[in-house]
Design a protein around this motif. Structure first.
Motif, PDB file in Angstrom:
ATOM      1  N   ASP A 202       0.840  -1.089   0.116  1.00  0.00           N
ATOM      2  CA  ASP A 202       0.047   0.058   0.018  1.00  0.00           C
ATOM      3  C   ASP A 202       0.791   1.197   0.007  1.00  0.00           C
ATOM      4  O   ASP A 202       2.056   1.409   0.317  1.00  0.00           O
ATOM      5  CB  ASP A 202      -0.770  -0.026   1.288  1.00  0.00           C
ATOM      6  CG  ASP A 202      -1.665   1.105   1.507  1.00  0.00           C
ATOM      7  OD1 ASP A 202      -2.196   1.852   0.581  1.00  0.00           O
ATOM      8  OD2 ASP A 202      -2.079   1.218   2.635  1.00  0.00           O
ATOM      9  N   GLY A 216      -5.573   7.086   3.682  1.00  0.00           N
ATOM     10  CA  GLY A 216      -6.151   5.499   3.953  1.00  0.00           C
ATOM     11  C   GLY A 216      -5.540   4.687   3.091  1.00  0.00           C
ATOM     12  O   GLY A 216      -5.359   3.399   3.081  1.00  0.00           O
ATOM     13  N   ARG A 277     -10.202  -6.653   8.749  1.00  0.00           N
ATOM     14  CA  ARG A 277     -11.009  -6.721   7.596  1.00  0.00           C
ATOM     15  C   ARG A 277     -10.086  -6.479   6.503  1.00  0.00           C
ATOM     16  O   ARG A 277      -8.795  -6.210   6.832  1.00  0.00           O
ATOM     17  CB  ARG A 277     -12.128  -5.415   7.539  1.00  0.00           C
ATOM     18  CG  ARG A 277     -11.465  -4.402   8.310  1.00  0.00           C
ATOM     19  CD  ARG A 277     -10.679  -3.360   7.370  1.00  0.00           C
ATOM     20  NE  ARG A 277      -9.989  -2.218   8.356  1.00  0.00           N
ATOM     21  CZ  ARG A 277      -8.995  -1.565   7.811  1.00  0.00           C
ATOM     22  NH1 ARG A 277      -8.631  -1.788   6.425  1.00  0.00           N
ATOM     23  NH2 ARG A 277      -8.343  -0.686   8.228  1.00  0.00           N
ATOM     24  N   ASP A 280      -7.991  -1.533   2.096  1.00  0.00           N
ATOM     25  CA  ASP A 280      -8.277  -0.530   1.094  1.00  0.00           C
ATOM     26  C   ASP A 280      -7.286   0.478   0.822  1.00  0.00           C
ATOM     27  O   ASP A 280      -6.824   1.117   1.597  1.00  0.00           O
ATOM     28  CB  ASP A 280      -9.704   0.094   1.357  1.00  0.00           C
ATOM     29  CG  ASP A 280     -10.280   0.758   0.193  1.00  0.00           C
ATOM     30  OD1 ASP A 280      -9.759   0.953  -0.806  1.00  0.00           O
ATOM     31  OD2 ASP A 280     -11.586   1.035   0.456  1.00  0.00           O
ATOM     32  N   GLU A 282      -5.614  -2.048  -1.111  1.00  0.00           N
ATOM     33  CA  GLU A 282      -4.976  -3.461  -1.565  1.00  0.00           C
ATOM     34  C   GLU A 282      -5.819  -4.508  -1.978  1.00  0.00           C
ATOM     35  O   GLU A 282      -5.548  -5.148  -2.776  1.00  0.00           O
ATOM     36  CB  GLU A 282      -4.215  -3.935  -0.260  1.00  0.00           C
ATOM     37  CG  GLU A 282      -2.943  -3.124   0.309  1.00  0.00           C
ATOM     38  CD  GLU A 282      -3.812  -2.346   1.551  1.00  0.00           C
ATOM     39  OE1 GLU A 282      -4.670  -1.753   1.500  1.00  0.00           O
ATOM     40  OE2 GLU A 282      -2.891  -2.553   2.532  1.00  0.00           O
TER      41      GLU A 282
HETATM   42  N1  GLY Z   1      -4.937   0.369   3.210  1.00  0.00           N
HETATM   43  C1  GLY Z   1      -4.855   0.625   4.625  1.00  0.00           C
HETATM   44  C2  GLY Z   1      -6.022  -0.038   5.274  1.00  0.00           C
HETATM   45  O1  GLY Z   1      -6.950  -0.495   4.632  1.00  0.00           O
HETATM   46  O2  GLY Z   1      -6.032   0.040   6.460  1.00  0.00           O
END
Ligand code: GLY
Ligand code: AMP
Length: 452
Positions: A202, A216, A277, A280, A282
């Motif tokens: 990421d 994020g 979870r 996001d 990735e």
């Molecule tokens: N890409 C980092 C997260 O989902 O926390």
């Protein structure tokens, strides 16, 4: 599918490719999700509302995308109602919801992670900052929607962040700085068995060259050719399995996906954090190359039937995800800007658009509705080809004031990502103070301070 973002849209895209999945519904979804499946208005953090909708739809499986509904007990309520759910209970989701709980579990399970002090006392904060030295890492203990972590060279800034968290009635975790490239590994679990997906990376900072504040996530890619060969196996055996075992031993088994956020340091692999979870953005890249049908996999995890003996199938080649963010993100993003050009992106069958923060305005125009607005996902024979396609796609989209990073997966495509020497061979926790840090990793915080 419970959730409104890019991760949920990516999962829906995969579920729709699964021949065994007859119908997908989303709540609350976004404008892109609404083009693909029926969406339902819903407060995703209201367990009873989620149960009621699942009953109304006679859902065979509920997949919870984001962390907040899990921490709010949505999976517990579904489970109590006898509805299969992919996502951990409130208690097991504390592995993400409380950083001190995560540290406690790791200590009990012998999982390598940064040394840390959890406290709500300012004197102890100062002692810990002194003990670990700069760069300083101070984390809000609770869920903070990505705003809770400060990594800084500035001692006063570190103390100020701790004070803010304590003044708000919370507690903090002060920990040592982990130096080295970061990897996200998603591990599916049915509470007992563990099945890893392919590692991804990421890009957390907002600007090229890892400059600017944390976000994020501004992009991702998979696979990571630069990783040691047995990396995934090692993380499963030293990190994921011990944590899943420990949570089961405590009577709170973990069902869903354990997101292992890792740093490859000169001392070996270390855990930065866990999430309860998928990550996001990735997920957008990882699912783009997953050939095993997703629906059955998630259902098996939900129903305690995950098989460790059946390896997942992966497409050859690479996938790159480039996030298009709204004006002023990661500050308060501007919303309501018109988006155009998306049809042009999908002229290329190996490139597609995942929606995150989008909606329709009163006139029916597609407009931005969040900080991370869209993600362009591409596949290619290698990272170079996937990047070319992805950036061509991004270039076709118009969104006033938007921005994206131009260096997603660039260092990896050029073979410039290297792993600290001891991470290649030695196990976690092994000492090799002489190892040289990776030039593309976080050898030091890129600016005076970074807020995650
Ligand atoms: N890409 C980092 C997260 O989902 O926390
Ligand atoms: P977290 O919310 O724990 O994922 O932290 C957000 C980001 O802050 C991580 O992805 C890292 O880039 C950075 N970070 C967190 N903890 C550390 C640490 N101990 N050492 C270095 N960087 C860290």
């Amino acid at each position: 599918m419970v959730g409104p973002g890019g991760r949920e849209h990516a999962m829906i895209t995969s579920l729709l490719r699964d021949p065994h999945v007859s119908e997908v519904h989303a709540a609350p979804g976004n404008a892109g999700i609404a083009q693909d499946v029926p969406v339902h208005p819903l407060n995703a953090q209201d367990p009873e509302a989620v149960v009621a909708l699942a009953r109304e739809l006679s859902a065979d499986l509920v997949v919870v995308g984001p962390e907040a509904p899990l921490v709010a007990g949505v999976a517990d309520a579904l489970d109590a109602a006898g509805i299969p759910v992919f996502g951990p209970s409130r208690e097991a989701a504390r592995i993400e919801g409380s950083k001190s709980f995560a540290k406690e579990i790791m200590a009990a399970a012998g999982v390598p992670t940064a040394r840390a002090v959890a406290t709500s006392d300012m004197t102890q904060v100062r002692e810990a900052l002194e003990l670990f030295g700069a760069p300083h890492v101070v984390k809000d203990d609770g869920l903070a929607a990505g705003k809770g972590v400060v990594v800084t060279q500035d001692r006063d800034r570190a103390e100020a962040h701790a004070r803010e968290c304590l003044d708000a009635g919370g507690s903090v975790v002060v920990e040592e700085f982990l130096d080295g490239p970061e990897v996200s590994l998603f591990v599916l679990s049915d509470g007992e068995h563990v099945v890893p997906l392919q590692p991804a990376q990421d890009f957390k900072r907002v600007r090229d060259g890892d400059e600017g504040p944390n976000t994020g996530g501004m992009g991702a890619y998979t696979p990571l050719d630069w990783l040691p060969e047995d990396f995934t196996r090692e993380v499963v055996e030293r990190v994921a399995r011990p944590v899943v075992n420990e949570l089961r031993r405590r009577g709170t088994p973990f069902t869903g996906v354990l997101y292992c956020g890792l740093a490859l340091t000169p001392r070996g692999v270390q855990v930065i954090e866990f999430n309860a979870r998928f990550g996001d953005p990735e997920t957008q890249s990882v699912l783009a190359v997953l050939e095993t049908p997703l629906g059955q996999l998630l259902l098996d995890a939900a129903q305690g039937r995950l098989s460790e003996d059946r390896p997942l199938e992966w497409a050859q080649g690479s996938s790159v995800t480039i996030v298009l963010a709204a004006h002023n993100y990661p500050g308060a993003p501007r919303k309501g800007d018109v988006i155009s050009g998306l049809e042009d992106v999908s002229q290329d069958p190996d490139t597609w658009v995942i929606h995150a923060g989008t909606e329709r305005d009163d006139a029916g125009h597609l407009v931005s509705a969040g900080g991370r607005v869209l993600a362009v996902v591409s596949r290619g024979a290698d990272l170079r080809e996937a990047r070319e396609r992805g950036y061509r796609g991004v270039g076709r989209i118009t969104l006033d004031g938007s921005h994206y990073r131009t260096d997603i997966a660039l260092a990896a495509a050029e073979g410039r990502v290297t792993v600290p020497a001891s991470s290649k061979t030695a196990g976690p926790g092994s000492e090799d103070p002489g190892a040289v840090a990776d030039p593309d990793g976080r050898t030091e915080p890129s600016t005076a301070e970074e807020q995650a």
